[in-house]
Design a protein around this motif. Sequence first.
Motif, short mmCIF file in Angstrom:
data_model
loop_
_atom_site.label_atom_id
_atom_site.label_comp_id
_atom_site.label_asym_id
_atom_site.label_seq_id
_atom_site.Cartn_x
_atom_site.Cartn_y
_atom_site.Cartn_z
N ARG A 45 0.81 -1.22 0.00
CA ARG A 45 0.00 0.00 0.00
C ARG A 45 0.84 1.27 0.00
NH1 ARG A 45 -4.17 -0.93 4.70
NH2 ARG A 45 -2.33 -1.84 5.64
N GLY A 46 2.16 1.16 -0.03
CA GLY A 46 2.99 2.35 -0.07
C GLY A 46 4.09 2.32 0.98
N ARG A 47 4.41 3.49 1.49
CA ARG A 47 5.52 3.67 2.42
C ARG A 47 5.00 4.25 3.73
NH1 ARG A 47 11.47 6.12 0.80
NH2 ARG A 47 11.72 4.05 -0.09
N GLY A 66 1.03 4.11 -2.76
CA GLY A 66 1.98 3.52 -3.71
C GLY A 66 2.50 4.49 -4.74
N ASP A 67 1.80 5.60 -4.97
CA ASP A 67 2.25 6.63 -5.90
C ASP A 67 2.98 7.76 -5.19
OD1 ASP A 67 1.20 5.35 -8.18
OD2 ASP A 67 -0.80 6.15 -7.72
N GLY A 68 3.21 7.63 -3.88
CA GLY A 68 3.94 8.64 -3.12
C GLY A 68 3.07 9.79 -2.65
N ARG A 69 1.75 9.68 -2.76
CA ARG A 69 0.85 10.74 -2.30
C ARG A 69 0.47 10.52 -0.83
NH1 ARG A 69 -1.59 9.60 -7.48
NH2 ARG A 69 -2.97 8.21 -6.33
N PRO A 89 -5.68 16.54 -5.77
CA PRO A 89 -4.73 15.48 -6.12
C PRO A 89 -3.26 15.80 -5.85
CG PRO A 89 -6.37 15.70 -7.83
CD PRO A 89 -6.61 16.83 -6.86
N ASP A 90 -2.83 17.05 -6.01
CA ASP A 90 -1.42 17.40 -5.82
C ASP A 90 -1.11 17.94 -4.42
OD1 ASP A 90 -0.86 16.66 -8.43
OD2 ASP A 90 -1.27 18.67 -9.20
N ALA A 91 -2.08 17.90 -3.52
CA ALA A 91 -1.86 18.43 -2.18
C ALA A 91 -0.86 17.55 -1.42
CB ALA A 91 -3.17 18.50 -1.41
N THR A 92 -0.07 18.20 -0.59
CA THR A 92 0.86 17.50 0.28
C THR A 92 0.72 18.08 1.69
OG1 THR A 92 2.67 19.03 -0.29
CG2 THR A 92 2.54 16.96 -1.52
N ILE A 93 1.32 17.40 2.64
CA ILE A 93 1.32 17.86 4.03
C ILE A 93 2.73 18.34 4.37
CG2 ILE A 93 1.25 17.04 6.43
CD1 ILE A 93 -1.49 17.50 5.32
N SER A 120 7.39 14.40 1.40
CA SER A 120 7.50 14.89 0.02
C SER A 120 6.78 16.22 -0.16
CB SER A 120 6.94 13.85 -0.97
OG SER A 120 7.67 12.65 -0.88
N TRP A 121 6.99 17.11 0.79
CA TRP A 121 6.37 18.44 0.79
C TRP A 121 6.75 19.21 -0.48
CZ3 TRP A 121 2.68 21.38 2.22
CH2 TRP A 121 2.81 22.78 2.30
N THR A 122 5.76 19.72 -1.17
CA THR A 122 5.97 20.49 -2.40
C THR A 122 5.63 21.95 -2.24
OG1 THR A 122 3.72 20.14 -3.21
CG2 THR A 122 5.39 18.48 -3.80
#
Length: 165
Positions: free
Chosen positions: A28-30, A53-56, A99-103, A116-118
């Motif tokens: 399911r990801g990291r 799994g897509d790094g989101r 979709p492109d939101a990060t924490i 992966s803060w953008t």
Amino acid sequence: MGTWFRRAGTGTLHDGRVVTWSVAEGGRGRRWRWTLATGEGTLLRAVLLELDGDGRFARLEYETSDGMLTLHPEEGGQAAHGNVIGRRGVQPIAIAWWPDATIGLADDPFGLVAASWTGEGWIIHPDLTLRRAADGSRDDGPGLLARDERGVPVLKNAREWPLEV
């Protein structure tokens, strides 16, 4: 299917605070877990962060002496929900999501890299408040960490071990 990345480590930030961390990949990801403490050993925060799994961003559990914050995007990705539990009880959280939101994690260079803060999304502050990133600019503050080829934030005096022995 390849081998999942599963490690643990410790090291220091530019200001002497100590990060102790683990990361485990799976289907399911990291999943990241880390603590941030003063150089003298006083615990400042404990964090669990999951990326899909897509790094989101998929899930956050953030704990300080003020309480606990949980947050996760809802199915469909239009909103995120959670709560803050503190001395005044439970306060629900409901925020817009896209979709492109990060924490982002304020005052936590390790957390910014792990998440992966953008600069697009929401910033969690040590007082358990959330604020929307104003303009997408990266306000990482001093001590921004590099990321190695595995995606692990690079710390000073770093030591690392396999998660399973």
